[in-house]
Design a protein around this motif. Structure first.
Motif, PDB file in Angstrom:
ATOM      1  N   ALA A 195     -26.745   1.047 -46.953  1.00  0.00           N
ATOM      2  CA  ALA A 195     -27.089   0.013 -47.499  1.00  0.00           C
ATOM      3  C   ALA A 195     -27.663   0.301 -48.725  1.00  0.00           C
ATOM      4  O   ALA A 195     -27.605  -0.427 -49.877  1.00  0.00           O
ATOM      5  CB  ALA A 195     -27.830  -1.211 -46.744  1.00  0.00           C
ATOM      6  N   PHE A 196     -28.527   1.209 -48.672  1.00  0.00           N
ATOM      7  CA  PHE A 196     -29.453   1.711 -49.907  1.00  0.00           C
ATOM      8  C   PHE A 196     -28.463   2.334 -50.953  1.00  0.00           C
ATOM      9  O   PHE A 196     -29.002   2.116 -52.062  1.00  0.00           O
ATOM     10  CB  PHE A 196     -30.429   2.874 -49.290  1.00  0.00           C
ATOM     11  CG  PHE A 196     -31.445   3.327 -50.186  1.00  0.00           C
ATOM     12  CD1 PHE A 196     -32.609   2.679 -50.673  1.00  0.00           C
ATOM     13  CD2 PHE A 196     -30.990   4.233 -51.170  1.00  0.00           C
ATOM     14  CE1 PHE A 196     -33.409   2.917 -51.584  1.00  0.00           C
ATOM     15  CE2 PHE A 196     -31.905   4.617 -52.400  1.00  0.00           C
ATOM     16  CZ  PHE A 196     -32.991   4.098 -52.351  1.00  0.00           C
ATOM     17  N   ALA A 197     -27.772   3.174 -50.434  1.00  0.00           N
ATOM     18  CA  ALA A 197     -26.663   3.650 -51.548  1.00  0.00           C
ATOM     19  C   ALA A 197     -26.136   2.737 -52.392  1.00  0.00           C
ATOM     20  O   ALA A 197     -25.852   2.889 -53.565  1.00  0.00           O
ATOM     21  CB  ALA A 197     -25.642   4.618 -50.833  1.00  0.00           C
ATOM     22  N   GLU A 198     -25.500   1.751 -51.628  1.00  0.00           N
ATOM     23  CA  GLU A 198     -25.017   0.387 -52.353  1.00  0.00           C
ATOM     24  C   GLU A 198     -25.780  -0.165 -53.268  1.00  0.00           C
ATOM     25  O   GLU A 198     -25.433  -0.823 -54.285  1.00  0.00           O
ATOM     26  CB  GLU A 198     -24.279  -0.445 -51.156  1.00  0.00           C
ATOM     27  CG  GLU A 198     -23.464  -1.757 -51.735  1.00  0.00           C
ATOM     28  CD  GLU A 198     -22.932  -2.509 -50.947  1.00  0.00           C
ATOM     29  OE1 GLU A 198     -22.513  -3.812 -51.087  1.00  0.00           O
ATOM     30  OE2 GLU A 198     -22.950  -2.349 -49.742  1.00  0.00           O
ATOM     31  N   ALA A 199     -27.045  -0.500 -53.013  1.00  0.00           N
ATOM     32  CA  ALA A 199     -27.994  -1.104 -53.658  1.00  0.00           C
ATOM     33  C   ALA A 199     -28.583  -0.224 -54.748  1.00  0.00           C
ATOM     34  O   ALA A 199     -28.647  -0.713 -56.165  1.00  0.00           O
ATOM     35  CB  ALA A 199     -29.321  -1.374 -52.835  1.00  0.00           C
TER      36      ALA A 199
END
Length: 278
Positions: A108-112
């Motif tokens: 989720a962090f990578a996508e954000a």
């Protein structure tokens, strides 16, 4: 909910300590880092001070910390937390090499991060968290036995810590500092054969009843003789006999270590990822 940032360990523990201790297995890394900072001071890991954060409304729902120059370490987090973490940290992340945590949270962090910066993080390592169910000693047991380390082992240990970091793809910016911290805490065992150290294992000082096995290292020329299994079993037994739950992480790219720990009685309970920020 919002993120709160601080460089004050007391403030972080007051806000996030109960949240972390509510699941000491999944939050093992943050808890042991906090314990080391509490015991050894802000310079436990480097001369650059650490910083911390927690995500809360009426109660804390997620947390992170960073001890430069290491990556950010994050806990499980609810939906939306990673998007706001990227926004809150902003330019602070420009000097951060990566982020480490439960795989779903890290994804989720990578996508954000990609959405906010246009840069694509890369997965540097996928790891599995194992819990010891019932210790199964290796058979056959190799020659030799386990012993605690002492100050005379310091130079050997510094070299082996560096070798371990290279094997697992982690940074080891100050091996001597890491060794000194572990020596003070009495966390390490060596396996000796014919009076010669051949393998190393340690466990973190237990926090909330949980001890994590790390590191486990055998020099390349001594591998394949059962030493790593023997010293891992010894350090695991020591923690069990003291009444602690025992866990460890493995790199999923290393089938040998994953098979070894499963033979000793460890069972996988979750996956973690380390990403490098693009």
């Amino acid at each position: 909910m919002t993120w709160h940032l601080t460089s004050d360990l007391d403030e972080f523990e007051a806000a996030a300590g109960d949240f972390l201790r509510a699941d000491p297995v999944r939050n093992t890394v943050l808890l042991t880092v906090v314990a080391s900072l509490r015991a050894s001071g802000a310079g436990a890991y480097s001369d650059v001070p650490p910083y911390f954060g927690w995500y809360a409304d009426s109660e804390t729902r997620a947390a992170f910390l960073r001890t430069p120059p290491m990556p950010v370490i994050v806990t499980d987090a609810p939906a939306g937390a990673m998007e706001s973490l990227v926004a809150v940290l902003g330019g602070v992340l420009d000097g951060v090499p990566g982020l480490n945590g439960p795989s779903e949270t890290v994804a989720a962090f990578a996508e954000a991060w990609h959405a906010a910066t246009g840069r694509q993080p890369t997965v540097a390592a996928d790891r599995r968290l194992y819990r010891l169910t019932e210790l199964v000693p290796p058979r056959p047991m190799p020659a030799g036995g386990a012993r605690p380390v002492g100050d005379a082992d310091r130079d050997l240990l510094a070299g082996w810590f560096t070798g371990f970091a290279g094997d697992v793809g982690e940074a080891m910016p100050d091996a001597a500092r890491a060794v000194d911290r572990r020596l003070r805490n009495g966390e390490l065992l060596l396996w000796e054969a014919d009076g010669v150290p051949v393998s190393l294992a340690g466990n973190t000082t237990p926090v909330a009843g949980v001890a994590r096995v790390a590191p486990v290292y055998t020099p390349a020329t001594l591998r394949g003789k059962g030493y790593a299994a023997a010293v891992t079993a010894a350090v695991s037994r020591r923690a069990l006999d003291a009444g602690h739950e025992v866990i460890l992480f493995t790199n999923l790219a290393n089938p040998t270590s994953n098979a070894l720990y499963q033979r000793l009685g460890y069972r996988g309970i979750g996956d973690w990822s380390l990403i490098e920020l693009g």
